[in-house]
Design an enzyme around this catalytic site. Sequence first.
Site, short mmCIF file in Angstrom:
data_model
loop_
_atom_site.label_atom_id
_atom_site.label_comp_id
_atom_site.label_asym_id
_atom_site.label_seq_id
_atom_site.Cartn_x
_atom_site.Cartn_y
_atom_site.Cartn_z
N SER A 96 47.44 46.24 51.80
CA SER A 96 48.78 46.73 52.10
C SER A 96 49.05 48.03 51.35
CB SER A 96 49.82 45.69 51.70
OG SER A 96 51.13 46.22 51.77
N TYR A 149 53.19 38.96 46.98
CA TYR A 149 52.50 39.64 48.08
C TYR A 149 51.62 40.75 47.55
CZ TYR A 149 51.97 42.29 52.45
OH TYR A 149 51.46 42.94 53.54
#
Length: 279
Positions: free
Chosen positions: A141, A154
């Site tokens: 990400s 995350y």
Amino acid sequence: MTQRDDLAGATAVVTGGASGIGRGIASTLVERGMNVVVADIDRDALDRVEGELGVLGVTTDVTDADSVAALAEATMAEFGAVHLVCNNAGVGPMAPMNQLTLEDWRWMLEVNLWGVIHGVDAFLPLLERNTDWGHIINTSSMSVLAPPPRLGAYVASKAAVMGLTEVLAAELEAAGSVVSASVLIPGPVRTNIAASLRHRPATSNGALFDVDISGNGKNFRFLDPEQVGELVVEAIGDRRLYIPTHGEWRTQAAERHRRIQSDFPADGAAAGAVPQEAS
């Protein structure tokens, strides 16, 4: 042109492939003539993508090593080989770290990190059977390079995926393997990440909430999943390690690296060392 450049007839597996980035990748690979196996935990979404794209759908829970091993077996039984594996399945709900439970951490890490580990474990030996080429793409990400608040679990999981892939790529290159590896680094993409909690185990304490992809007033540029698929195809041919999706985030990544470099000690010095006075 190498077989890596001409993907027609080769076989790909995409986890989390029934929606979002995974579906965009699967769609692009189908257009390139690949045999595509889509793995997802959502059977209804799998049924739809099977009909729409003409792929093989396999219900898979990436947190379960046996489920991922069964995915590999199903792929080999159907096509006899696999050339490309996209470990893409992931979840991204938010919460401040002081509100996360250990169960929250475990769930996020099991899906985002252990899902990738299970994919590498099950498919790397199959990829290395190939005489021509093989490729693994793991989805990280952009938030790893520009970490925002409330995404601690995350970002932790996706940072681990990036480091895992960097080491894997180095090891494969050192071994002279026909297999190479890339890490996909997506910025804002129109996906179902805003509905991650639909698959959350019932033990949630309620602190997690789905990420808001509206931009919260910020001028984010959202890509369509198929645009990400095109970037993935380009990277396969180039054997590129990093696949960032948004050039405009380069500045934030550079600022992070600048801050790291500025905190290094001077050459030959140890961090925190006090210079000795000349005698």
